[in-house]
Design a protein around this motif. Sequence first.
Motif, PDB file in Angstrom:
ATOM      1  N   GLU A   1       0.869  -1.182   0.000  1.00  8.74           N
ATOM      2  CA  GLU A   1       0.000   0.000   0.000  1.00  8.74           C
ATOM      3  C   GLU A   1       0.897   1.220   0.000  1.00  8.74           C
ATOM      4  N   TYR A   2       0.602   2.149  -0.912  1.00  8.57           N
ATOM      5  CA  TYR A   2       1.484   3.298  -1.069  1.00  8.57           C
ATOM      6  C   TYR A   2       0.712   4.559  -1.433  1.00  8.57           C
ATOM      7  N   ALA A   3       1.367   5.682  -1.198  1.00  8.23           N
ATOM      8  CA  ALA A   3       0.798   6.983  -1.532  1.00  8.23           C
ATOM      9  C   ALA A   3       1.481   7.494  -2.792  1.00  8.23           C
ATOM     10  N   GLN A   4       0.685   8.009  -3.715  1.00  8.04           N
ATOM     11  CA  GLN A   4       1.222   8.555  -4.957  1.00  8.04           C
ATOM     12  C   GLN A   4       0.316   9.681  -5.431  1.00  8.04           C
ATOM     13  N   ASN A   5       0.862  10.874  -5.504  1.00 11.73           N
ATOM     14  CA  ASN A   5       0.119  12.045  -5.987  1.00 11.73           C
ATOM     15  C   ASN A   5      -1.219  12.239  -5.281  1.00 11.73           C
ATOM     16  N   GLY A   6      -1.231  12.091  -3.979  1.00 15.25           N
ATOM     17  CA  GLY A   6      -2.433  12.335  -3.198  1.00 15.25           C
ATOM     18  C   GLY A   6      -3.412  11.169  -3.124  1.00 15.25           C
ATOM     19  N   SER A   7      -3.110  10.065  -3.780  1.00 16.78           N
ATOM     20  CA  SER A   7      -3.978   8.890  -3.739  1.00 16.78           C
ATOM     21  C   SER A   7      -3.286   7.784  -2.955  1.00 16.78           C
ATOM     22  N   VAL A   8      -4.081   6.930  -2.331  1.00 18.44           N
ATOM     23  CA  VAL A   8      -3.540   5.753  -1.655  1.00 18.44           C
ATOM     24  C   VAL A   8      -3.995   4.546  -2.460  1.00 18.44           C
ATOM     25  N   LEU A   9      -3.021   3.728  -2.886  1.00 15.92           N
ATOM     26  CA  LEU A   9      -3.289   2.600  -3.771  1.00 15.92           C
ATOM     27  C   LEU A   9      -2.705   1.323  -3.200  1.00 15.92           C
ATOM     28  N   LEU A  10      -3.294   0.201  -3.594  1.00 20.31           N
ATOM     29  CA  LEU A  10      -2.843  -1.109  -3.141  1.00 20.31           C
ATOM     30  C   LEU A  10      -2.440  -1.929  -4.363  1.00 20.31           C
TER      31      LEU A  10
ATOM     32  N   GLY B   1      -9.858   3.893  -0.710  1.00 18.28           N
ATOM     33  CA  GLY B   1     -10.643   5.116  -0.650  1.00 18.28           C
ATOM     34  C   GLY B   1     -11.103   5.512  -2.046  1.00 18.28           C
ATOM     35  N   ARG B   2     -11.522   6.746  -2.160  1.00 21.47           N
ATOM     36  CA  ARG B   2     -12.049   7.238  -3.431  1.00 21.47           C
ATOM     37  C   ARG B   2     -10.910   7.734  -4.319  1.00 21.47           C
ATOM     38  N   VAL B   3     -10.748   7.076  -5.439  1.00 19.38           N
ATOM     39  CA  VAL B   3      -9.762   7.468  -6.439  1.00 19.38           C
ATOM     40  C   VAL B   3     -10.460   7.322  -7.789  1.00 19.38           C
ATOM     41  N   PRO B   4     -10.427   8.361  -8.616  1.00 15.30           N
ATOM     42  CA  PRO B   4     -11.081   8.258  -9.928  1.00 15.30           C
ATOM     43  C   PRO B   4     -10.495   7.103 -10.751  1.00 15.30           C
ATOM     44  N   ALA B   5     -11.370   6.434 -11.504  1.00 15.40           N
ATOM     45  CA  ALA B   5     -10.943   5.295 -12.328  1.00 15.40           C
ATOM     46  C   ALA B   5      -9.823   5.688 -13.290  1.00 15.40           C
ATOM     47  N   ALA B   6      -9.896   6.872 -13.859  1.00 16.03           N
ATOM     48  CA  ALA B   6      -8.851   7.316 -14.794  1.00 16.03           C
ATOM     49  C   ALA B   6      -7.499   7.413 -14.098  1.00 16.03           C
TER      50      ALA B   6
END
Length: 166
Positions: free
Chosen positions: A86-95, A142-147
């Motif tokens: 799990e990491y943070a990139q440009n204000g988004s948290v992604l897995l 969390g909420r991250v746009p699909a694009a």
Amino acid sequence: MKTRLFFTVALLAAGGCAHEAHPQGSPSPAPVATLLIESKGVTMPLKLAVRTLTFKPFIPPVQILQSAIIPPLNVDQQKNHGLAIEYAQNGSVLLLSQWPRAGFAVPPPVLGTRVCEPVSYKSDGLLWATRNGLVMTLQPDGRVPAARIVRESRRLLRLGACGESR
């Protein structure tokens, strides 16, 4: 003597855990949210997690928040567990999750027609196979746009998330 030592240690520990008082009217800090990764597997330091794997994982060059060992795709093969990062990139948290394919048959419509071609496996998640026999998924916490997820998957592929060419 033991009682006095125990009491002193307890006081020091309690003092270290005390909350800082906030002036009247100032907002208290927001509670730390639980990361999605904590529900996926056993969290541990990345170096320790990597040592337990039977494959060489792709480690993205990002701010890693947490890593975990996750259950294998093929339940019968416990030695083929995966890695989640799990990491943070440009204000988004992604897995980002990855597993050895290890004989697990991912249906062609789900996996796509080509290696290294991310396809949607759920409304907010992408999946792809790598050249070196891994299956990877990317999803938001969390909420991250699909694009944004699509752009991030392309970025990861450019950085090497498709494995080595054979």
